[in-house]
Design a protein around this motif. Structure first.
Motif, PDB file in Angstrom:
ATOM      1  N   TYR A   1       0.937  -1.105   0.047  1.00 27.71           N
ATOM      2  CA  TYR A   1       0.101   0.023  -0.192  1.00 27.71           C
ATOM      3  C   TYR A   1       0.744   1.394   0.038  1.00 27.71           C
ATOM      4  CZ  TYR A   1      -4.341  -2.479   0.674  1.00 27.71           C
ATOM      5  OH  TYR A   1      -5.428  -3.530   0.843  1.00 27.71           O
ATOM      6  N   SER A   2       1.129   1.773  -1.329  1.00 32.25           N
ATOM      7  CA  SER A   2       1.762   3.086  -1.411  1.00 32.25           C
ATOM      8  C   SER A   2       3.428   3.063  -0.897  1.00 32.25           C
ATOM      9  CB  SER A   2       1.000   4.307  -0.453  1.00 32.25           C
ATOM     10  OG  SER A   2      -0.179   4.147  -0.882  1.00 32.25           O
ATOM     11  N   GLY A   3       4.239   2.188  -1.592  1.00 33.61           N
ATOM     12  CA  GLY A   3       5.564   2.029  -1.376  1.00 33.61           C
ATOM     13  C   GLY A   3       6.333   2.409  -2.498  1.00 33.61           C
ATOM     14  N   VAL A   4       7.497   2.052  -2.668  1.00 32.81           N
ATOM     15  CA  VAL A   4       8.315   2.134  -3.793  1.00 32.81           C
ATOM     16  C   VAL A   4       9.033   1.006  -4.184  1.00 32.81           C
ATOM     17  CG1 VAL A   4       8.973   4.526  -3.049  1.00 32.81           C
ATOM     18  CG2 VAL A   4      10.523   2.773  -2.235  1.00 32.81           C
ATOM     19  N   ALA A   5       9.705   0.610  -5.426  1.00 25.67           N
ATOM     20  CA  ALA A   5      10.234  -0.209  -5.524  1.00 25.67           C
ATOM     21  C   ALA A   5      11.476  -0.988  -4.740  1.00 25.67           C
ATOM     22  CB  ALA A   5      11.188  -0.272  -7.115  1.00 25.67           C
ATOM     23  N   ALA A   6      11.605  -2.274  -4.370  1.00 24.51           N
ATOM     24  CA  ALA A   6      12.610  -2.618  -3.642  1.00 24.51           C
ATOM     25  C   ALA A   6      14.216  -2.229  -4.215  1.00 24.51           C
ATOM     26  CB  ALA A   6      12.598  -4.201  -3.650  1.00 24.51           C
ATOM     27  N   GLY A   7      14.624  -1.364  -3.386  1.00 20.86           N
ATOM     28  CA  GLY A   7      16.165  -1.030  -3.811  1.00 20.86           C
ATOM     29  C   GLY A   7      16.165   0.707  -4.252  1.00 20.86           C
ATOM     30  N   CYS A   8      14.673   1.071  -4.378  1.00 22.32           N
ATOM     31  CA  CYS A   8      14.698   2.414  -5.002  1.00 22.32           C
ATOM     32  C   CYS A   8      15.356   3.379  -3.830  1.00 22.32           C
ATOM     33  CB  CYS A   8      13.219   2.439  -5.272  1.00 22.32           C
ATOM     34  SG  CYS A   8      12.964   4.080  -6.061  1.00 22.32           S
ATOM     35  N   PHE A   9      15.082   2.905  -2.295  1.00 23.45           N
ATOM     36  CA  PHE A   9      15.533   3.924  -1.407  1.00 23.45           C
ATOM     37  C   PHE A   9      17.007   3.654  -0.840  1.00 23.45           C
ATOM     38  CE2 PHE A   9      13.099   6.889   1.498  1.00 23.45           C
ATOM     39  CZ  PHE A   9      12.204   7.205   0.637  1.00 23.45           C
ATOM     40  N   VAL A  10      17.643   3.093  -1.718  1.00 23.82           N
ATOM     41  CA  VAL A  10      19.067   2.652  -1.511  1.00 23.82           C
ATOM     42  C   VAL A  10      19.871   3.904  -1.240  1.00 23.82           C
ATOM     43  CG1 VAL A  10      20.005   2.817  -3.718  1.00 23.82           C
ATOM     44  CG2 VAL A  10      21.226   1.109  -2.303  1.00 23.82           C
ATOM     45  N   SER A  11      20.614   3.722  -0.199  1.00 23.50           N
ATOM     46  CA  SER A  11      21.703   4.634   0.263  1.00 23.50           C
ATOM     47  C   SER A  11      22.994   4.460  -0.320  1.00 23.50           C
ATOM     48  CB  SER A  11      21.931   4.984   1.820  1.00 23.50           C
ATOM     49  OG  SER A  11      22.920   5.644   2.053  1.00 23.50           O
ATOM     50  N   THR A  12      23.404   4.992  -1.279  1.00 30.00           N
ATOM     51  CA  THR A  12      24.900   4.446  -1.836  1.00 30.00           C
ATOM     52  C   THR A  12      26.089   4.708  -0.913  1.00 30.00           C
ATOM     53  OG1 THR A  12      25.051   6.778  -2.810  1.00 30.00           O
ATOM     54  CG2 THR A  12      24.457   4.970  -4.453  1.00 30.00           C
ATOM     55  N   ALA A  13      25.786   5.465   0.156  1.00 31.89           N
ATOM     56  CA  ALA A  13      26.746   5.506   1.227  1.00 31.89           C
ATOM     57  C   ALA A  13      26.646   4.473   2.213  1.00 31.89           C
ATOM     58  CB  ALA A  13      26.803   7.022   2.103  1.00 31.89           C
ATOM     59  N   GLY A  14      25.632   3.736   2.158  1.00 26.20           N
ATOM     60  CA  GLY A  14      25.118   2.519   2.776  1.00 26.20           C
ATOM     61  C   GLY A  14      24.653   2.969   4.303  1.00 26.20           C
ATOM     62  N   LEU A  15      24.066   4.065   4.204  1.00 24.02           N
ATOM     63  CA  LEU A  15      23.323   4.573   5.645  1.00 24.02           C
ATOM     64  C   LEU A  15      22.321   3.543   5.841  1.00 24.02           C
ATOM     65  CD1 LEU A  15      23.646   8.470   5.080  1.00 24.02           C
ATOM     66  CD2 LEU A  15      25.365   6.528   6.384  1.00 24.02           C
ATOM     67  N   VAL A  16      21.949   3.583   7.076  1.00 22.74           N
ATOM     68  CA  VAL A  16      20.825   2.762   7.724  1.00 22.74           C
ATOM     69  C   VAL A  16      19.772   3.775   7.734  1.00 22.74           C
ATOM     70  CG1 VAL A  16      19.958   1.513   9.790  1.00 22.74           C
ATOM     71  CG2 VAL A  16      22.201   1.041   8.989  1.00 22.74           C
ATOM     72  N   ASP A  17      18.475   3.501   7.237  1.00 25.65           N
ATOM     73  CA  ASP A  17      17.181   4.291   7.406  1.00 25.65           C
ATOM     74  C   ASP A  17      17.326   5.573   6.860  1.00 25.65           C
ATOM     75  OD1 ASP A  17      14.860   5.117   8.444  1.00 25.65           O
ATOM     76  OD2 ASP A  17      15.629   5.365  10.430  1.00 25.65           O
ATOM     77  N   ALA A  18      17.932   5.552   5.688  1.00 28.38           N
ATOM     78  CA  ALA A  18      18.270   6.918   5.106  1.00 28.38           C
ATOM     79  C   ALA A  18      17.093   7.156   4.229  1.00 28.38           C
ATOM     80  CB  ALA A  18      19.634   6.855   4.209  1.00 28.38           C
ATOM     81  N   TRP A  19      16.721   8.685   4.150  1.00 29.03           N
ATOM     82  CA  TRP A  19      15.646   8.992   3.007  1.00 29.03           C
ATOM     83  C   TRP A  19      16.366   9.379   1.608  1.00 29.03           C
ATOM     84  CZ3 TRP A  19      10.758   9.324   3.314  1.00 29.03           C
ATOM     85  CH2 TRP A  19      10.047  10.231   2.351  1.00 29.03           C
ATOM     86  N   ASN A  20      15.753   8.877   0.684  1.00 28.64           N
ATOM     87  CA  ASN A  20      16.205   9.025  -0.750  1.00 28.64           C
ATOM     88  C   ASN A  20      15.051   9.974  -1.356  1.00 28.64           C
ATOM     89  OD1 ASN A  20      16.495   8.354  -3.523  1.00 28.64           O
ATOM     90  ND2 ASN A  20      18.166   7.100  -2.879  1.00 28.64           N
ATOM     91  N   SER A  21      15.694  11.080  -1.539  1.00 24.10           N
ATOM     92  CA  SER A  21      14.503  11.932  -2.361  1.00 24.10           C
ATOM     93  C   SER A  21      14.296  11.836  -3.858  1.00 24.10           C
ATOM     94  CB  SER A  21      14.708  13.411  -1.785  1.00 24.10           C
ATOM     95  OG  SER A  21      16.218  13.789  -2.030  1.00 24.10           O
ATOM     96  N   THR A  22      15.478  11.202  -4.335  1.00 22.77           N
ATOM     97  CA  THR A  22      15.485  10.723  -5.810  1.00 22.77           C
ATOM     98  C   THR A  22      14.295   9.929  -6.070  1.00 22.77           C
ATOM     99  OG1 THR A  22      17.653  11.053  -5.903  1.00 22.77           O
ATOM    100  CG2 THR A  22      16.495  10.202  -7.753  1.00 22.77           C
ATOM    101  N   CYS A  23      14.317   8.871  -5.160  1.00 11.98           N
ATOM    102  CA  CYS A  23      13.112   7.943  -5.461  1.00 11.98           C
ATOM    103  C   CYS A  23      11.669   8.431  -4.669  1.00 11.98           C
ATOM    104  CB  CYS A  23      13.514   6.853  -4.334  1.00 11.98           C
ATOM    105  SG  CYS A  23      12.355   5.475  -4.481  1.00 11.98           S
ATOM    106  N   SER A  24      11.780   9.127  -3.683  1.00 10.80           N
ATOM    107  CA  SER A  24      10.490   9.455  -3.203  1.00 10.80           C
ATOM    108  C   SER A  24       9.842  10.397  -4.221  1.00 10.80           C
ATOM    109  CB  SER A  24      10.657  10.132  -2.135  1.00 10.80           C
ATOM    110  OG  SER A  24      11.368  11.568  -1.899  1.00 10.80           O
ATOM    111  N   GLN A  25      10.493  11.461  -4.949  1.00  9.10           N
ATOM    112  CA  GLN A  25       9.951  12.262  -5.724  1.00  9.10           C
ATOM    113  C   GLN A  25       9.815  11.536  -7.182  1.00  9.10           C
ATOM    114  OE1 GLN A  25       9.541  15.890  -5.114  1.00  9.10           O
ATOM    115  NE2 GLN A  25       9.894  15.025  -3.358  1.00  9.10           N
ATOM    116  N   GLY A  26      10.000  10.308  -7.212  1.00  4.73           N
ATOM    117  CA  GLY A  26       9.377   9.621  -8.209  1.00  4.73           C
ATOM    118  C   GLY A  26      10.508   9.847  -9.602  1.00  4.73           C
ATOM    119  N   GLN A  27      11.712  10.049  -9.270  1.00  2.17           N
ATOM    120  CA  GLN A  27      12.894  10.388 -10.181  1.00  2.17           C
ATOM    121  C   GLN A  27      13.733   9.101 -10.434  1.00  2.17           C
ATOM    122  OE1 GLN A  27      13.793  14.250  -9.196  1.00  2.17           O
ATOM    123  NE2 GLN A  27      11.732  14.639 -10.025  1.00  2.17           N
TER     124      GLN A  27
END
Ligand SMILES: *[C@@H]1O[C@H](CO)[C@@H](O)[C@H](O)[C@H]1NC(C)=O
Ligand SMILES: *[C@@H]1O[C@H](CO)[C@@H](O)[C@H](O)[C@H]1NC(C)=O
Length: 309
Positions: free
Chosen positions: A177-203
């Protein structure tokens, strides 16, 4: 922490989970679940930094019960999803066990960004903790390993896709219910529980094959069965923008070897006016809700049908 501040402004909007009206009236008639939520504290010797396990066991547990993992949204808790989603009442009717994991992170979003959580057997990650909860519940309640399901809303929906990708052997079906693809929120720096605005913004855009590779890379060499996927998203979602619907569909179409551009059927105004249900195969269905924001109401009875319960 970074996630908390931004997520608080975005995904925390996900509150006041509305349920579909037949369920809401039935819930009112039944005056809520017949039993209570319990915390399980003997799962890990050391609880620090790990997701907490809560369960709902209905008074009339079915023999070899099914198990549903129900994942809360940011700022949510096990208790909030227990009271705000229809699964406990449905468990009273059908006799399955509901696991409500609770995020250990500040702001209670799920970690869908670290390398550990985005891999099978990332030993101390959220995905590994949730996988252990399934194993624990199967044993403790004599559950049916062929009837284990996962679902969630918002951050819990992102985590649902991550669980389907990292522990495909555990789950028969998943509802997002209202998510993003698996791996879309990846943190390239390897951070735990990081926000990824590229993904959230649909980019974050990738081809079906690239998204499928993202899934395959989370559990290299796995060639077994994978959960059937049902994906809900609102066209007016301002927290996880609507292109995330198509990207998620592309991801699972790639995994299942389907053509995202060629669904088997499309049904307008189903299950509700303004909703479009698109079916690619028995393994993949999407429901795009026109004019609905980040809170797509949970459809408990439909979920039961998709899970085959
Ligand atoms: C956010 O995720 C995308 C993939 O969706 C990735 O390409 C990008 O590097 C990530 N951003 C950060 C800051 O890690
Ligand atoms: C998804 O893709 C379809 C075509 O494949 C397109 O018509 C639609 O606008 C896209 N929706 C979003 C939310 O990007």
């Amino acid at each position: 922490m970074l996630f908390f501040t931004q997520a608080a402004a975005a995904l925390a909007l996900f509150n006041g989970l509305a349920t579909s009206s037949p369920l809401a009236s039935r819930a009112a008639a039944a005056a809520g679940p017949q039993s209570t939520l319990q915390q399980i504290t003997d799962l890990y010797p050391d609880q620090s930094g790990k997701a907490k396990m809560y369960v709902y066991v209905p008074p009339q547990l079915a023999p070899k019960p099914a198990i549903i993992v129900a994942l809360h949204f940011c700022t949510g808790t096990a208790e909030a999803y227990f009271t705000g989603s229809p699964y406990a009442q449905l468990a009273d009717e059908k006799g399955f066990v509901v696991i409500y994991p609770e995020s250990p992170h500040e702001g209670t979003c799920w970690d869908v960004s670290s390398r550990e959580t985005l891999s099978h057997s990332g030993s101390s990650s959220d995905s590994a903790s949730i996988a252990s909860m399934v194993g624990y519940a199967l044993k403790k309640y004599g559950g049916d390993a062929s009837k284990v399901f996962v679902t969630g809303s918002s951050s819990g929906a992102m985590m649902t896709n991550v669980m389907a990708a990292t522990y495909p052997e555990l789950f028969q079906a998943a509802i997002v219910y209202s998510g993003v693809a698996a791996g879309c929120f990846v943190s390239t720096a390897g951070l735990v529980d990081a926000w990824n605005s590229t993904c959230s913004q649909g980019q974050s855009h990738a081809t079906a094959d690239q998204w499928a590779d993202t899934v395959h890379d989370m559990y290299p060499g796995y060639a077994g069965a994978r959960p059937r996927m049902q994906i809900y998203h609102g066209s007016a979602d301002a927290a996880l923008l609507p292109p995330n619907y198509n990207e998620t569909i592309k991801q699972w179409s790639g995994v299942f070897g389907l053509d995202a551009e060629k669904p088997a059927s499309t049904r307008a105004d189903f299950p509700l006016a303004g909703y479009t249900t698109t079916t690619w195969s028995a393994e993949l269905q999407g429901i795009y809700a026109l004019g609905v924001g980040h809170t797509v109401p949970i459809r408990g009875d439909d979920d039961m049908a998709f899970f085959g319960l």
